[in-house]
Design a protein around this motif. Structure first.
Motif, PDB file in Angstrom:
ATOM      1  N   ARG A   1       0.836  -1.202   0.000  1.00 51.66           N
ATOM      2  CA  ARG A   1       0.000   0.000   0.000  1.00 51.66           C
ATOM      3  C   ARG A   1       0.873   1.255   0.000  1.00 51.66           C
ATOM      4  O   ARG A   1       0.610   2.214  -0.736  1.00 51.66           O
ATOM      5  CB  ARG A   1      -0.941   0.006   1.199  1.00 51.66           C
ATOM      6  CG  ARG A   1      -1.982   1.103   1.120  1.00 51.66           C
ATOM      7  CD  ARG A   1      -2.995   1.099   2.266  1.00 51.66           C
ATOM      8  NE  ARG A   1      -3.523  -0.206   2.579  1.00 51.66           N
ATOM      9  CZ  ARG A   1      -3.323  -0.853   3.737  1.00 51.66           C
ATOM     10  NH1 ARG A   1      -2.617  -0.295   4.687  1.00 51.66           N
ATOM     11  NH2 ARG A   1      -3.843  -2.037   3.948  1.00 51.66           N
ATOM     12  N   MET A   2       1.935   1.242   0.800  1.00 54.75           N
ATOM     13  CA  MET A   2       2.838   2.394   0.855  1.00 54.75           C
ATOM     14  C   MET A   2       3.535   2.603  -0.490  1.00 54.75           C
ATOM     15  O   MET A   2       3.679   3.737  -0.952  1.00 54.75           O
ATOM     16  CB  MET A   2       3.859   2.204   1.976  1.00 54.75           C
ATOM     17  CG  MET A   2       3.256   2.347   3.370  1.00 54.75           C
ATOM     18  SD  MET A   2       4.377   1.945   4.733  1.00 54.75           S
ATOM     19  CE  MET A   2       5.724   3.061   4.443  1.00 54.75           C
ATOM     20  N   ARG A   3       3.959   1.508  -1.153  1.00 52.90           N
ATOM     21  CA  ARG A   3       4.585   1.626  -2.475  1.00 52.90           C
ATOM     22  C   ARG A   3       3.593   2.181  -3.493  1.00 52.90           C
ATOM     23  O   ARG A   3       3.938   3.030  -4.324  1.00 52.90           O
ATOM     24  CB  ARG A   3       5.125   0.272  -2.930  1.00 52.90           C
ATOM     25  CG  ARG A   3       6.411  -0.129  -2.256  1.00 52.90           C
ATOM     26  CD  ARG A   3       7.074  -1.312  -2.950  1.00 52.90           C
ATOM     27  NE  ARG A   3       6.228  -2.493  -3.041  1.00 52.90           N
ATOM     28  CZ  ARG A   3       6.141  -3.433  -2.104  1.00 52.90           C
ATOM     29  NH1 ARG A   3       6.852  -3.329  -0.999  1.00 52.90           N
ATOM     30  NH2 ARG A   3       5.344  -4.470  -2.262  1.00 52.90           N
ATOM     31  N   ALA A   4       2.339   1.717  -3.432  1.00 48.64           N
ATOM     32  CA  ALA A   4       1.319   2.194  -4.360  1.00 48.64           C
ATOM     33  C   ALA A   4       1.040   3.676  -4.136  1.00 48.64           C
ATOM     34  O   ALA A   4       0.909   4.449  -5.106  1.00 48.64           O
ATOM     35  CB  ALA A   4       0.042   1.371  -4.209  1.00 48.64           C
ATOM     36  N   GLU A   5       0.948   4.095  -2.869  1.00 43.79           N
ATOM     37  CA  GLU A   5       0.716   5.508  -2.573  1.00 43.79           C
ATOM     38  C   GLU A   5       1.882   6.360  -3.036  1.00 43.79           C
ATOM     39  O   GLU A   5       1.699   7.466  -3.571  1.00 43.79           O
ATOM     40  CB  GLU A   5       0.464   5.693  -1.071  1.00 43.79           C
ATOM     41  CG  GLU A   5      -0.875   5.156  -0.613  1.00 43.79           C
ATOM     42  CD  GLU A   5      -1.036   5.165   0.904  1.00 43.79           C
ATOM     43  OE1 GLU A   5      -0.088   5.559   1.627  1.00 43.79           O
ATOM     44  OE2 GLU A   5      -2.115   4.760   1.370  1.00 43.79           O
ATOM     45  N   SER A   6       3.097   5.844  -2.842  1.00 47.50           N
ATOM     46  CA  SER A   6       4.288   6.564  -3.285  1.00 47.50           C
ATOM     47  C   SER A   6       4.294   6.704  -4.808  1.00 47.50           C
ATOM     48  O   SER A   6       4.611   7.767  -5.346  1.00 47.50           O
ATOM     49  CB  SER A   6       5.536   5.829  -2.812  1.00 47.50           C
ATOM     50  OG  SER A   6       6.692   6.462  -3.288  1.00 47.50           O
ATOM     51  N   ALA A   7       3.934   5.625  -5.499  1.00 44.75           N
ATOM     52  CA  ALA A   7       3.873   5.673  -6.962  1.00 44.75           C
ATOM     53  C   ALA A   7       2.802   6.650  -7.416  1.00 44.75           C
ATOM     54  O   ALA A   7       2.995   7.401  -8.383  1.00 44.75           O
ATOM     55  CB  ALA A   7       3.607   4.276  -7.518  1.00 44.75           C
ATOM     56  N   SER A   8       1.685   6.662  -6.714  1.00 42.25           N
ATOM     57  CA  SER A   8       0.596   7.590  -7.072  1.00 42.25           C
ATOM     58  C   SER A   8       1.047   9.029  -6.856  1.00 42.25           C
ATOM     59  O   SER A   8       0.753   9.894  -7.690  1.00 42.25           O
ATOM     60  CB  SER A   8      -0.634   7.279  -6.215  1.00 42.25           C
ATOM     61  OG  SER A   8      -1.682   8.160  -6.502  1.00 42.25           O
ATOM     62  N   ARG A   9       1.747   9.308  -5.756  1.00 39.20           N
ATOM     63  CA  ARG A   9       2.250  10.665  -5.518  1.00 39.20           C
ATOM     64  C   ARG A   9       3.273  11.065  -6.583  1.00 39.20           C
ATOM     65  O   ARG A   9       3.256  12.194  -7.080  1.00 39.20           O
ATOM     66  CB  ARG A   9       2.900  10.752  -4.128  1.00 39.20           C
ATOM     67  CG  ARG A   9       1.907  10.994  -3.006  1.00 39.20           C
ATOM     68  CD  ARG A   9       2.604  11.398  -1.721  1.00 39.20           C
ATOM     69  NE  ARG A   9       3.560  10.403  -1.247  1.00 39.20           N
ATOM     70  CZ  ARG A   9       3.268   9.332  -0.514  1.00 39.20           C
ATOM     71  NH1 ARG A   9       2.013   9.131  -0.165  1.00 39.20           N
ATOM     72  NH2 ARG A   9       4.198   8.490  -0.136  1.00 39.20           N
TER      73      ARG A   9
ATOM     74  N   ASP B   1       1.373  11.977  -9.641  1.00 43.84           N
ATOM     75  CA  ASP B   1       0.750  13.300  -9.488  1.00 43.84           C
ATOM     76  C   ASP B   1       1.791  14.404  -9.618  1.00 43.84           C
ATOM     77  O   ASP B   1       1.541  15.435 -10.261  1.00 43.84           O
ATOM     78  CB  ASP B   1       0.050  13.413  -8.125  1.00 43.84           C
ATOM     79  CG  ASP B   1      -1.208  12.583  -8.040  1.00 43.84           C
ATOM     80  OD1 ASP B   1      -1.712  12.156  -9.110  1.00 43.84           O
ATOM     81  OD2 ASP B   1      -1.690  12.341  -6.916  1.00 43.84           O
ATOM     82  N   ASP B   2       2.976  14.192  -9.017  1.00 44.54           N
ATOM     83  CA  ASP B   2       4.038  15.202  -9.114  1.00 44.54           C
ATOM     84  C   ASP B   2       4.491  15.385 -10.551  1.00 44.54           C
ATOM     85  O   ASP B   2       4.737  16.504 -11.017  1.00 44.54           O
ATOM     86  CB  ASP B   2       5.244  14.803  -8.239  1.00 44.54           C
ATOM     87  CG  ASP B   2       4.941  14.907  -6.766  1.00 44.54           C
ATOM     88  OD1 ASP B   2       3.925  15.544  -6.392  1.00 44.54           O
ATOM     89  OD2 ASP B   2       5.722  14.335  -5.962  1.00 44.54           O
TER      90      ASP B   2
END
Length: 168
Positions: free
Chosen positions: A154-162, A165-166
């Protein structure tokens, strides 16, 4: 803790031949039994792993009961070490429940003299219960490992999503 340690039966009988006889009977039945004269030494050994404790009632007289209480109170939530108490023979009218200190633990009381098969059956039942506890522990550990992997994913997915977005 090895499987062999979780199958050990620790026998505590400080007086007479109860300890020797119990160990002999249990070993003849194919069980790994070890004798201790002292409850404190048995409790130290149990911390390394044990399937059950077989304790002569006279070994639990205060202050000798304290190490057993500490051992049982300090168990992890999944653990409920079986305790088989070899009680002295009593008149039926004076039969009493286990001491209040023991009532919250997994205790089986066998009145002496007892039949060989009664002792063996009680210990075999205690060991089966202990095996189930170790199975529960394994399932809890697996569940914890899965939860950790899920959190990391989940943390990797959120990091990839951020990062996406960046970039956008």
């Amino acid at each position: 803790m090895s499987d062999a340690e979780s199958e050990r039966v620790l026998v505590v009988a400080p007086y007479g031949r109860d300890g020797e006889a119990s160990v002999h009977i249990l070993r003849q039945s194919g069980l790994d039994a070890q004798r201790f004269d002292d409850l404190e030494k048995a409790c130290e050994s149990a911390r390394a792993g044990a399937g059950a404790l077989v304790v002569a009632e006279e070994a639990m007289i205060l202050p000798h009961f304290a190490p057993l209480a500490r051992l049982l109170d300090g168990q992890p939530p999944w653990s409920d070490l079986p305790l088989v108490v070899l009680s002295r023979e009593r008149e039926e009218e004076s039969a009493s429940p286990p001491p209040r200190e023991l009532q919250r633990f997994n205790v089986t009381i066998l009145e002496r003299p007892l039949a060989v098969r009664t002792l063996v059956a009680a210990v075999q039942v205690a060991l089966r219960a202990r095996r189930r506890q170790y199975e529960v522990r394994s399932l809890l550990e697996q569940r914890g490992a899965l939860a950790l992997r899920e959190k990391e994913a989940r943390m990797r997915a959120e990091s990839a999503s951020r990062a996406k977005d960046d970039f956008l």
